[in-house]
Design a protein around this motif. Structure first.
Motif, short mmCIF file in Angstrom:
data_model
loop_
_atom_site.label_atom_id
_atom_site.label_comp_id
_atom_site.label_asym_id
_atom_site.label_seq_id
_atom_site.Cartn_x
_atom_site.Cartn_y
_atom_site.Cartn_z
N ILE A 68 0.86 -1.19 0.00
CA ILE A 68 0.00 0.00 0.00
C ILE A 68 0.89 1.23 0.00
O ILE A 68 1.75 1.38 0.86
N ASP A 69 0.65 2.11 -0.95
CA ASP A 69 1.54 3.25 -1.18
C ASP A 69 0.96 4.59 -0.71
O ASP A 69 -0.24 4.72 -0.51
N ASP A 70 1.85 5.56 -0.66
CA ASP A 70 1.54 6.98 -0.46
C ASP A 70 1.19 7.27 1.01
O ASP A 70 2.06 7.23 1.84
N GLY A 71 -0.09 7.57 1.31
CA GLY A 71 -0.43 7.85 2.70
C GLY A 71 -1.31 9.06 2.93
O GLY A 71 -1.48 9.49 4.07
N ASN B 220 9.94 2.47 2.01
CA ASN B 220 10.28 3.81 1.52
C ASN B 220 9.62 4.12 0.17
O ASN B 220 9.74 3.35 -0.78
N HIS B 221 8.92 5.26 0.11
CA HIS B 221 8.30 5.70 -1.15
C HIS B 221 8.54 7.20 -1.37
O HIS B 221 7.67 7.92 -1.82
N THR B 222 9.74 7.62 -1.03
CA THR B 222 10.25 9.00 -1.24
C THR B 222 9.66 10.05 -0.29
O THR B 222 8.70 9.78 0.42
N THR C 161 8.75 13.26 -1.59
CA THR C 161 7.79 14.14 -2.28
C THR C 161 7.14 13.51 -3.51
O THR C 161 6.48 14.20 -4.28
N HIS C 162 7.38 12.22 -3.74
CA HIS C 162 6.73 11.50 -4.85
C HIS C 162 7.08 12.05 -6.24
O HIS C 162 6.21 12.23 -7.09
N PRO C 163 8.37 12.26 -6.51
CA PRO C 163 8.75 12.75 -7.85
C PRO C 163 8.91 11.59 -8.83
O PRO C 163 8.95 10.43 -8.43
N ALA D 218 -1.83 -1.27 -3.88
CA ALA D 218 -3.01 -0.51 -3.45
C ALA D 218 -2.50 0.82 -2.92
O ALA D 218 -1.29 1.06 -2.86
N HIS D 219 -3.40 1.71 -2.54
CA HIS D 219 -2.97 3.03 -2.08
C HIS D 219 -3.71 3.47 -0.82
O HIS D 219 -4.88 3.14 -0.65
N PHE D 220 -3.02 4.23 0.02
CA PHE D 220 -3.70 4.97 1.08
C PHE D 220 -4.26 6.23 0.41
O PHE D 220 -3.71 7.32 0.52
N ARG D 221 -5.34 6.05 -0.33
CA ARG D 221 -6.01 7.18 -0.96
C ARG D 221 -7.48 7.07 -0.63
O ARG D 221 -8.01 5.95 -0.52
N GLY D 222 -8.15 8.21 -0.50
CA GLY D 222 -9.53 8.18 -0.04
C GLY D 222 -10.48 8.85 -0.99
O GLY D 222 -10.16 9.04 -2.17
ZN ZN Z 1 2.89 6.54 -5.03
#
Ligand code: ZN
Length: 268
Positions: free
Chosen positions: A88-91, A137-139, A141-143, A227-231
């Motif tokens: 699960i990515d991002d946050g 680790n997923h950076t 600032t997501h560049p 998957a993503h931590f997106r809402g």
């Molecule tokens: Zn991402």
């Protein structure tokens, strides 16, 4: 009726990976009128009553990382176990219901956090980590990594290592490049920052479906799922917990269990 469903959920949680809490501590089994009975979502109603239990972690780890040479890049694990791995990515999204879901169902996940997305509430991810799930680790600032020079790439990866290690007390060993885009400079920066593997994926969740690398739209042993931590803000009103439930149903229907990615890897 609800007692039976809830008992099923408890049994499921036990099946899914060694619920260590005694059953008596489950608020949902305190009986009619018991405290907390209404607070617990009924995962049976979400279609999650029959997830397959994962086999025990392999003794001989099929994926070996941290050797000499460039950091290994992989999108699946070479195993014959009928398992897939969920990342699960991002946050950005921090849905409390999702934490309950993982606590109840004990589905293992690996969290690839973008520091800029989680720094407003590092604490949200700690109960998920406490279930045995790893922070990766997923950076910062997501560049797009290849748009950055070597220094910029190093800053993104090493800066995140530092921040996540400070917050969560463990050093990330895996890195996911935003958008799955990487180059040899990314491998080099990752190595310098102490990363042992770069993880891509073979299937990803969409709002109402999944996208597969396989043109036959099938999962395979050892696939890594994204998957993503997106809402609702990022998902046209959909909650990540609902979306995650949809993914679990698809995994179950295709006959797979969810295993923990890090259990299949030997690190340096
Ligand atoms: Zn991402």
């Amino acid at each position: 009726m609800w007692v039976r469903v809830l008992a099923g959920v408890v049994a499921l949680a036990l099946l899914l990976g060694g619920c260590r809490r005694p059953v008596a501590e489950e608020p949902s089994v305190t009986g009619p009128g018991g405290d907390g009975e209404a607070a617990r979502p009924d995962w049976g109603k979400w279609g999650l009553e029959a997830l397959r239990p994962a086999p025990p972690p392999p003794q001989d780890k099929p994926l070996k990382l941290g050797g000499k040479g460039p950091v290994k890049v992989f999108s699946k694990v070479p195993t014959k176990d009928r398992v897939v791995f969920v990342t699960i990515d991002d946050g950005q999204e921090k849905d409390p219901k999702f934490v309950e879901m993982l606590k109840d169902l004990r589905v293992p996940v690996s969290m690839f956090l973008t520091d800029g997305n989680v720094r407003d509430d590092y604490g949200y991810f700690k109960p998920i980590q406490a279930l045995g799930n790893h922070i990766q680790n997923h950076t910062l600032t997501h560049p797009v990594m290849s748009h950055l020079g070597p220094d910029g790439q190093r800053q993104e990866i090493c800066g995140t290592q530092k921040s996540l290690t400070r917050q969560y007390g463990t050093v990330p060993k895996l890195f996911r490049p935003p958008f799955g885009m990487w180059s040899s400079a990314t491998q080099e920066a990752a190595r310098e920052c102490g990363i042992q593997g770069i993880v891509l994926w073979t299937a990803s969740t969409q709002i109402h479906d999944m996208q597969y690398d396989d043109p036959n739209k099938k999962l395979h042993d050892g696939d890594v799922l994204l998957a993503h931590f997106r809402g609702p803000k990022q998902l046209k009103g959909e909650s990540m917990t609902k979306m995650f439930a949809e993914m679990l149903k698809r995994i179950r229907r295709q006959g797979f269990a969810v295993a923990r990615l890090e259990d299949y890897i030997s690190f340096r």
